[in-house]
Design a protein around this motif. Structure first.
Motif, mmCIF file in Angstrom:
data_model
loop_
_atom_site.group_PDB
_atom_site.id
_atom_site.type_symbol
_atom_site.label_atom_id
_atom_site.label_comp_id
_atom_site.label_asym_id
_atom_site.label_seq_id
_atom_site.Cartn_x
_atom_site.Cartn_y
_atom_site.Cartn_z
ATOM 1 N N ASP A 7 124.585 85.970 69.581
ATOM 2 C CA ASP A 7 124.539 84.810 70.353
ATOM 3 C C ASP A 7 125.342 85.149 71.601
ATOM 4 O OD1 ASP A 7 123.227 83.611 68.273
ATOM 5 O OD2 ASP A 7 125.019 82.344 67.737
ATOM 6 N N ALA B 294 121.186 85.359 79.540
ATOM 7 C CA ALA B 294 120.734 83.998 80.224
ATOM 8 C C ALA B 294 121.723 83.855 81.548
ATOM 9 C CB ALA B 294 120.995 82.963 79.419
ATOM 10 N N ASN C 69 131.905 79.184 80.693
ATOM 11 C CA ASN C 69 131.767 78.552 79.029
ATOM 12 C C ASN C 69 133.024 78.883 78.352
ATOM 13 O OD1 ASN C 69 131.696 81.445 79.213
ATOM 14 N ND2 ASN C 69 130.491 81.586 77.362
ATOM 15 N N VAL D 125 123.213 77.971 76.485
ATOM 16 C CA VAL D 125 122.166 78.642 77.156
ATOM 17 C C VAL D 125 121.221 77.920 78.022
ATOM 18 C CG1 VAL D 125 120.038 79.898 76.988
ATOM 19 C CG2 VAL D 125 121.961 80.688 75.591
ATOM 20 N N GLN D 126 120.930 76.685 77.400
ATOM 21 C CA GLN D 126 119.975 75.716 78.074
ATOM 22 C C GLN D 126 120.948 74.928 79.255
ATOM 23 O OE1 GLN D 126 118.887 72.365 75.533
ATOM 24 N NE2 GLN D 126 117.373 71.549 76.954
ATOM 25 N N ALA D 127 122.378 74.763 79.095
ATOM 26 C CA ALA D 127 122.922 74.224 80.072
ATOM 27 C C ALA D 127 123.052 74.929 81.306
ATOM 28 C CB ALA D 127 124.472 73.866 79.613
ATOM 29 N N GLY E 197 120.970 77.167 82.435
ATOM 30 C CA GLY E 197 119.777 77.201 83.024
ATOM 31 C C GLY E 197 119.763 76.242 84.326
ATOM 32 N N GLN E 198 120.626 75.283 84.436
ATOM 33 C CA GLN E 198 120.691 74.127 85.411
ATOM 34 C C GLN E 198 121.431 74.593 86.594
ATOM 35 O OE1 GLN E 198 122.388 70.514 83.945
ATOM 36 N NE2 GLN E 198 121.724 71.061 81.941
ATOM 37 N N ASP F 26 126.027 78.986 72.046
ATOM 38 C CA ASP F 26 124.963 78.681 71.251
ATOM 39 C C ASP F 26 123.783 78.321 72.221
ATOM 40 O OD1 ASP F 26 125.596 76.237 72.323
ATOM 41 O OD2 ASP F 26 126.365 75.425 70.440
ATOM 42 N N ALA F 27 122.610 77.914 71.618
ATOM 43 C CA ALA F 27 121.236 77.469 72.110
ATOM 44 C C ALA F 27 121.501 76.439 73.149
ATOM 45 C CB ALA F 27 120.241 77.345 71.295
ATOM 46 N N GLY F 28 122.323 75.410 72.855
ATOM 47 C CA GLY F 28 122.864 74.468 73.921
ATOM 48 C C GLY F 28 123.484 74.820 75.258
#
Length: 256
Positions: free
Chosen positions: A187, A194, A121, A157-159, A161-162, A153-155
């Protein structure tokens, strides 16, 4: 060295602490050719002035909110390289690893073996990996946090998870036996949690100034970290922490 100038000696010690270096009493006693009792008195006075934190056998710098990544790059390079050299042997052939943002983790890049894949990141780490040109790199996107030096950021964290990560190299602002590893920003702490969740193994490289310190935001207890890679003097500066970690600790060699 003129040992009739205790204030001069004390200021030299204080300067090292201000630069983020941990100090060990018996090493300072030999350097300044004074007794350990004299050095311990210096350290007590510095602690009373709010310039350090006393620990068994020496003193640590005060924990402070992290400076922007661009300011941290280049600081204590030898110490960070020693940590990276001790940690890189954990990586198995063909692994997909995650490298968190941070100047200590940046020291891993030139030592990484070919044939692995890296998720990061960090803008700086992604750039360094691309400069190598021999490692498949996946960049976690989102808004870049200037303090952290990457996307948390939240985006992001979502990425994250892939991916199925074999080994995550996490940055940490504090390492404590009671409170685990911590971060200065909410954050950033959430993103690191995560990363632990999607990784089979997790590794934290920490300079000695981060030992036995605390931050406002907890990432994880120490039992969630597979390996802690610490500086050579960690056993002197934080013996209780070392005893708690046990065989999960890897000590780096003294910096060149």
């Amino acid at each position: 060295m003129d040992n009739n100038l205790p204030l001069g000696r004390r200021e030299m010690i204080a300067r090292r602490l201000d630069e983020g270096q941990a100090v060990v009493a018996n090493v300072l006693a030999a350097e300044f050719d004074v007794s350990e009792d004299v050095i311990r008195r210096d350290l007590r006075n510095l602690a009373a002035e709010g310039r350090c934190r006393r620990v068994y056998g020496g003193a640590l710098p005060l924990s402070a909110p992290s400076t922007p990544i661009n300011q941290r790059i280049g600081e204590s390079e030898e110490r960070k390289h020693a940590l990276a050299a001790a940690a890189v042997g954990l990586i198995a052939p063909g692994e997909m690893i995650f490298i968190d943002s941070g100047s200590t983790n940046l020291a891993l890049v030139p030592l990484l073996p070919d044939g692995i894949a890296v998720v990061t990141n960090s803008v700086v780490i992604a750039g360094a990996l691309q400069a190598r040109g021999t490692i498949v790199t996946y960049m976690i996107g989102g808004k870049v946090d200037a303090q952290v030096g990457g996307c948390v950021d939240a985006g992001a964290v979502q990425a994250l998870g892939q991916f199925n990560i074999d080994r995550a190299f996490l940055g940490a602002c504090a390492v404590s036996g009671e409170e685990g590893i911590g971060a200065f920003y909410a954050d950033d702490a959430a993103f690191k949690r995560a990363a632990i969740e999607v990784s089979r193994h997790s590794v934290v490289m920490a300079t000695s100034d981060k030992l036995d310190s605390r931050t406002h935001f907890r990432i994880a207890p120490l039992d969630r970290i597979t390996h802690l890679v610490l500086e050579h003097d960690a056993a002197v500066l934080a013996p209780a922490l070392m005893a708690q970690i046990g065989q999960r600790v890897i000590l780096a060699r003294p910096p060149a």
